[in-house]
Design a protein around this motif. Structure first.
Motif, PDB file in Angstrom:
ATOM      1  N   PHE A 110       0.297   8.421   0.152  1.00 54.44           N
ATOM      2  CA  PHE A 110      -0.188   7.057   0.330  1.00 54.44           C
ATOM      3  C   PHE A 110      -0.926   6.875   1.653  1.00 54.44           C
ATOM      4  CE2 PHE A 110       3.485   5.190  -2.412  1.00 54.44           C
ATOM      5  CZ  PHE A 110       2.819   5.583  -3.565  1.00 54.44           C
ATOM      6  N   TYR A 111      -0.503   7.634   2.688  1.00 52.60           N
ATOM      7  CA  TYR A 111      -1.047   7.439   4.033  1.00 52.60           C
ATOM      8  C   TYR A 111      -1.635   8.727   4.604  1.00 52.60           C
ATOM      9  CZ  TYR A 111       1.429   3.246   3.005  1.00 52.60           C
ATOM     10  OH  TYR A 111       1.859   2.103   2.356  1.00 52.60           O
ATOM     11  N   GLY A 112      -2.229   9.517   3.718  1.00 60.47           N
ATOM     12  CA  GLY A 112      -3.014  10.651   4.142  1.00 60.47           C
ATOM     13  C   GLY A 112      -2.229  11.850   4.622  1.00 60.47           C
ATOM     14  N   ARG A 113      -2.830  12.561   5.572  1.00 63.86           N
ATOM     15  CA  ARG A 113      -2.314  13.860   5.997  1.00 63.86           C
ATOM     16  C   ARG A 113      -1.341  13.703   7.158  1.00 63.86           C
ATOM     17  NH1 ARG A 113      -3.924  18.893   4.812  1.00 63.86           N
ATOM     18  NH2 ARG A 113      -5.801  18.115   3.769  1.00 63.86           N
ATOM     19  N   GLY A 114      -0.100  13.438   6.811  1.00 61.35           N
ATOM     20  CA  GLY A 114       0.956  13.309   7.800  1.00 61.35           C
ATOM     21  C   GLY A 114       2.252  13.849   7.246  1.00 61.35           C
ATOM     22  N   THR A 115       3.308  13.802   8.042  1.00 61.58           N
ATOM     23  CA  THR A 115       4.650  14.173   7.587  1.00 61.58           C
ATOM     24  C   THR A 115       5.395  12.902   7.239  1.00 61.58           C
ATOM     25  OG1 THR A 115       4.682  16.168   8.962  1.00 61.58           O
ATOM     26  CG2 THR A 115       6.811  15.308   8.218  1.00 61.58           C
ATOM     27  N   TYR A 116       5.903  12.842   6.003  1.00 65.00           N
ATOM     28  CA  TYR A 116       6.530  11.634   5.471  1.00 65.00           C
ATOM     29  C   TYR A 116       8.046  11.708   5.653  1.00 65.00           C
ATOM     30  CZ  TYR A 116       2.051  10.409   3.377  1.00 65.00           C
ATOM     31  OH  TYR A 116       0.728  10.059   3.200  1.00 65.00           O
ATOM     32  N   LEU A 117       8.588  10.661   6.245  1.00 65.77           N
ATOM     33  CA  LEU A 117      10.012  10.601   6.557  1.00 65.77           C
ATOM     34  C   LEU A 117      10.581   9.315   5.958  1.00 65.77           C
ATOM     35  CD1 LEU A 117       9.594  11.467  10.348  1.00 65.77           C
ATOM     36  CD2 LEU A 117      10.103  13.080   8.501  1.00 65.77           C
TER      37      LEU A 117
END
Length: 222
Positions: A110-117
């Motif tokens: 949903f919010y691109g290229r990041g690490t989801y926590l």
């Protein structure tokens, strides 16, 4: 917020020996604290094992970033959150020198290229995010420095899916937010759902997205 700001340590007091992975003793205060974190979203969850990740180089990078955020960003806002490594075993993922690295993200979230926590363990467990092995599930408990978060609520669109960093702060155009906060979302679906009794679906959770690996320290494998 799950953990309060702590005095910066060269090495966490819980660490023992020189092994990079060490078992946390059942019934210890440390074990009970992590169990409590997981039981908030899944009270019936049965924990078989908790392992502590003891990697000095990654820890030092994280602490250096926390110090900068505390000094210049108005606070590091440290929190314990949950991350699923999907088809890859957590132990294999964490062998990488940079730990949980957003550069390895598929960029399809949903919010691109990041690490989801996630705040609730129900979110990664209900989706494809948790790692399955021999009939058991594995999650990583992450100590994250969220700093000043960009709150996107339920917003999900083409622009958010292309994100590679948080947006600029409106009152300080020279500085970006430190992370993204959004939801509650369900796995694969935006928004919290309606639930069986009119509340949010039980697998929905507030999620946080971090775009720099030195803002995260993978503290435990459960």
């Amino acid at each position: 917020k799950v953990v309060a700001e702590r005095v910066m340590e060269a090495r966490p007091s819980e660490w023992v020996g020189d092994e990079h992975i060490a078992d946390v003793q059942p019934h210890s205060q440390e074990y009970c604290a992590i169990s409590s974190l997981l039981s908030r979203g899944l009270p019936a969850l049965r924990i078989n094992r908790i392992e502590r990740v003891q990697k000095p180089e990654q820890w030092e990078k994280y602490i250096d970033r926390v110090k900068v955020m505390n000094k210049y960003h108005g606070g590091a806002n440290e929190t314990l959150l949950l991350h699923g490594t999907g088809e890859h075993p957590p132990h294999d993922v964490l062998k990488h020198g940079d730990g949980l690295d957003p550069r390895f993200s598929t960029g399809k979230g949903f919010y691109g290229r990041g690490t989801y926590l996630a705040e609730s363990p129900a979110y990664p467990i209900a989706g494809r995010y948790v790692h399955h092995t021999k009939g058991k599930l594995q999650l990583v408990v992450v100590r994250a420095a969220l700093g000043v978060s960009q709150n996107l609520g339920f917003r999900v669109d083409d622009d958010t899916r292309e994100m590679t960093m948080p947006g600029q702060q409106p009152n300080n155009r020279d500085r970006h937010y430190d992370s993204v906060r959004a939801g509650p979302h369900r796995p694969y679906l935006s928004g919290p759902g309606s639930g069986s009794i009119g509340g949010d679906d039980p697998d929905s959770s507030i999620i946080h997205v971090v775009y720099q690996n030195n803002q995260m320290y993978p503290a435990y494998i459960v």
